[in-house]
Motif scaffolding. Structure first.
Motif, PDB file in Angstrom:
ATOM      1  N   GLU A 191     -10.715 -24.446  27.205  1.00  0.00           N
ATOM      2  CA  GLU A 191      -9.849 -23.365  27.317  1.00  0.00           C
ATOM      3  C   GLU A 191      -9.816 -23.387  26.239  1.00  0.00           C
ATOM      4  O   GLU A 191      -9.055 -22.288  25.710  1.00  0.00           O
ATOM      5  N   ALA A 192      -9.308 -24.553  25.317  1.00  0.00           N
ATOM      6  CA  ALA A 192      -9.238 -23.835  23.514  1.00  0.00           C
ATOM      7  C   ALA A 192     -10.517 -23.029  23.078  1.00  0.00           C
ATOM      8  O   ALA A 192      -9.746 -22.799  22.280  1.00  0.00           O
ATOM      9  N   ASN A 193     -11.389 -22.529  23.351  1.00  0.00           N
ATOM     10  CA  ASN A 193     -12.534 -22.007  23.360  1.00  0.00           C
ATOM     11  C   ASN A 193     -12.537 -20.504  23.740  1.00  0.00           C
ATOM     12  O   ASN A 193     -13.158 -19.924  23.130  1.00  0.00           O
ATOM     13  N   ILE A 194     -11.965 -20.356  25.016  1.00  0.00           N
ATOM     14  CA  ILE A 194     -12.615 -19.247  25.724  1.00  0.00           C
ATOM     15  C   ILE A 194     -11.554 -17.951  25.339  1.00  0.00           C
ATOM     16  O   ILE A 194     -12.633 -17.073  25.196  1.00  0.00           O
ATOM     17  N   VAL A 195     -11.134 -17.906  24.914  1.00  0.00           N
ATOM     18  CA  VAL A 195     -10.018 -16.522  23.981  1.00  0.00           C
ATOM     19  C   VAL A 195     -11.461 -16.648  23.574  1.00  0.00           C
ATOM     20  O   VAL A 195     -11.218 -15.244  22.644  1.00  0.00           O
ATOM     21  N   PRO A 196     -11.326 -17.375  21.953  1.00  0.00           N
ATOM     22  CA  PRO A 196     -12.309 -16.603  20.779  1.00  0.00           C
ATOM     23  C   PRO A 196     -13.524 -16.123  21.406  1.00  0.00           C
ATOM     24  O   PRO A 196     -13.765 -15.912  20.619  1.00  0.00           O
ATOM     25  N   TYR A 197     -13.839 -17.117  22.100  1.00  0.00           N
ATOM     26  CA  TYR A 197     -15.333 -16.432  22.360  1.00  0.00           C
ATOM     27  C   TYR A 197     -15.390 -14.765  23.050  1.00  0.00           C
ATOM     28  O   TYR A 197     -16.331 -14.186  22.686  1.00  0.00           O
ATOM     29  N   MET A 198     -14.092 -14.853  24.266  1.00  0.00           N
ATOM     30  CA  MET A 198     -13.993 -13.381  24.445  1.00  0.00           C
ATOM     31  C   MET A 198     -13.775 -12.454  22.938  1.00  0.00           C
ATOM     32  O   MET A 198     -14.927 -11.499  23.290  1.00  0.00           O
ATOM     33  N   TYR A 199     -13.522 -13.172  22.084  1.00  0.00           N
ATOM     34  CA  TYR A 199     -13.073 -12.262  20.979  1.00  0.00           C
ATOM     35  C   TYR A 199     -14.183 -11.697  20.712  1.00  0.00           C
ATOM     36  O   TYR A 199     -14.435 -10.562  19.752  1.00  0.00           O
ATOM     37  N   ASN A 200     -14.551 -12.606  19.717  1.00  0.00           N
ATOM     38  CA  ASN A 200     -16.284 -13.543  18.865  1.00  0.00           C
ATOM     39  C   ASN A 200     -16.979 -12.516  19.107  1.00  0.00           C
ATOM     40  O   ASN A 200     -18.202 -12.326  18.720  1.00  0.00           O
ATOM     41  N   GLN A 201     -17.801 -13.207  20.694  1.00  0.00           N
ATOM     42  CA  GLN A 201     -18.473 -13.732  21.021  1.00  0.00           C
ATOM     43  C   GLN A 201     -19.268 -11.507  21.956  1.00  0.00           C
ATOM     44  O   GLN A 201     -19.640 -11.179  21.879  1.00  0.00           O
ATOM     45  N   LEU A 202     -18.210 -11.460  23.000  1.00  0.00           N
ATOM     46  CA  LEU A 202     -18.018 -10.269  23.587  1.00  0.00           C
ATOM     47  C   LEU A 202     -17.484  -9.523  22.885  1.00  0.00           C
ATOM     48  O   LEU A 202     -17.667  -8.730  23.628  1.00  0.00           O
ATOM     49  N   ASN A 203     -16.921  -9.362  21.769  1.00  0.00           N
ATOM     50  CA  ASN A 203     -15.981  -7.959  21.803  1.00  0.00           C
ATOM     51  C   ASN A 203     -14.921  -7.798  22.101  1.00  0.00           C
ATOM     52  O   ASN A 203     -14.745  -6.291  22.158  1.00  0.00           O
ATOM     53  N   ASN A 204     -14.142  -8.182  23.035  1.00  0.00           N
ATOM     54  CA  ASN A 204     -13.605  -7.959  24.016  1.00  0.00           C
ATOM     55  C   ASN A 204     -12.074  -8.185  23.833  1.00  0.00           C
ATOM     56  O   ASN A 204     -11.917  -9.415  24.731  1.00  0.00           O
ATOM     57  N   SER A 205     -11.614  -7.774  22.383  1.00  0.00           N
ATOM     58  CA  SER A 205     -10.670  -8.020  22.905  1.00  0.00           C
ATOM     59  C   SER A 205      -9.051  -8.035  23.605  1.00  0.00           C
ATOM     60  O   SER A 205      -8.704  -9.070  23.742  1.00  0.00           O
ATOM     61  N   GLY A 206      -9.011  -6.427  24.226  1.00  0.00           N
ATOM     62  CA  GLY A 206      -7.983  -6.527  25.458  1.00  0.00           C
ATOM     63  C   GLY A 206      -8.220  -7.681  26.625  1.00  0.00           C
ATOM     64  O   GLY A 206      -7.471  -7.894  26.789  1.00  0.00           O
ATOM     65  N   LEU A 207      -9.663  -8.429  26.400  1.00  0.00           N
ATOM     66  CA  LEU A 207      -9.256  -8.905  28.038  1.00  0.00           C
ATOM     67  C   LEU A 207      -9.051 -10.372  27.231  1.00  0.00           C
ATOM     68  O   LEU A 207      -8.268 -11.300  28.259  1.00  0.00           O
ATOM     69  N   ALA A 208      -9.595 -10.688  26.263  1.00  0.00           N
ATOM     70  CA  ALA A 208      -9.336 -12.094  25.645  1.00  0.00           C
ATOM     71  C   ALA A 208      -7.869 -12.149  25.941  1.00  0.00           C
ATOM     72  O   ALA A 208      -7.120 -12.885  25.757  1.00  0.00           O
ATOM     73  N   MET A 209      -7.317 -10.751  25.368  1.00  0.00           N
ATOM     74  CA  MET A 209      -5.540 -11.160  24.919  1.00  0.00           C
ATOM     75  C   MET A 209      -5.064 -11.333  26.520  1.00  0.00           C
ATOM     76  O   MET A 209      -4.317 -11.705  26.741  1.00  0.00           O
ATOM     77  N   ARG A 210      -5.169  -9.951  27.388  1.00  0.00           N
ATOM     78  CA  ARG A 210      -5.269  -9.960  28.858  1.00  0.00           C
ATOM     79  C   ARG A 210      -5.349 -11.575  29.354  1.00  0.00           C
ATOM     80  O   ARG A 210      -4.140 -12.584  30.296  1.00  0.00           O
ATOM     81  N   LEU A 211      -6.113 -12.340  29.477  1.00  0.00           N
ATOM     82  CA  LEU A 211      -6.324 -13.557  29.687  1.00  0.00           C
ATOM     83  C   LEU A 211      -5.626 -14.866  29.300  1.00  0.00           C
ATOM     84  O   LEU A 211      -5.269 -16.213  29.757  1.00  0.00           O
ATOM     85  N   ALA A 212      -5.728 -14.248  27.426  1.00  0.00           N
ATOM     86  CA  ALA A 212      -4.241 -15.401  27.332  1.00  0.00           C
ATOM     87  C   ALA A 212      -3.170 -15.371  27.789  1.00  0.00           C
ATOM     88  O   ALA A 212      -2.228 -16.525  27.685  1.00  0.00           O
ATOM     89  N   VAL A 213      -2.137 -14.328  27.529  1.00  0.00           N
ATOM     90  CA  VAL A 213      -1.053 -14.209  28.311  1.00  0.00           C
ATOM     91  C   VAL A 213      -1.298 -15.008  29.605  1.00  0.00           C
ATOM     92  O   VAL A 213      -0.226 -15.392  30.175  1.00  0.00           O
ATOM     93  N   LYS A 214      -2.186 -14.169  30.571  1.00  0.00           N
ATOM     94  CA  LYS A 214      -2.329 -14.629  32.321  1.00  0.00           C
ATOM     95  C   LYS A 214      -2.264 -15.699  32.586  1.00  0.00           C
ATOM     96  O   LYS A 214      -1.884 -16.511  33.359  1.00  0.00           O
TER      97      LYS A 214
END
Length: 138
Positions: A57-80
């Motif tokens: 959980e500590a690295n999934i959001v940075p992974y989505m942002y940095n590796q997948l280049n999907n900031s929208g998904l990263a932010m949405r899952l972080a909030v949810k």
């Protein structure tokens, strides 16, 4: 999802976006079940090996942002899911909203920020400074 051929697939169900795929066993996995202690899953392969898989959980959001280049998904899952790792993304978006004078949007973003990243005295002070500047212009 774990396939019988030993592949782990991690998807965002809401958008059907593939987040991660990896082979976790060279042997056929014939049973999996939730692992309540870790919040992950446990599986058994044909050799009798017991596999336990969890999301970091500590690295999934940075992974989505940095590796997948999907900031929208990263932010949405972080909030949810109230996940850490999106603090800088939220700070950038907050600054954009404040600079464009979308104070309602900035306040909503601050209230929804995961881990209360934007619910700080500094954020309140920024709103107060804007309010005071508005009063002086009247």
């Amino acid at each position: 999802m774990v396939t019988k051929f030993g592949y782990l697939h991690l998807y965002d169900i809401e958008s059907a976006t593939l987040i991660y795929i990896n082979r976790i066993s060279a042997e056929t996995i014939f049973v999996t079940a939730p692992h309540d202690t870790t919040g992950g899953i446990v599986g058994v392969n044909r050799k009798g090996q017991v596999l336990c898989v969890t999301v970091d959980e500590a690295n999934i959001v940075p992974y989505m942002y940095n590796q997948l280049n999907n900031s929208g998904l990263a932010m949405r899952l972080a909030v949810k899911n109230n996940l850490p790792g999106a603090e800088q993304l939220f700070a950038q978006q907050f600054n954009q909203l404040m600079n464009s004078q979308d104070y309602k949007g900035a306040a909503k973003l601050a209230a929804e920020s995961p881990q209360q990243a934007l619910r700080t005295p500094e954020t309140i002070q920024r709103f107060q400074v804007r309010r005071d500047a508005y009063k002086r212009l009247r």
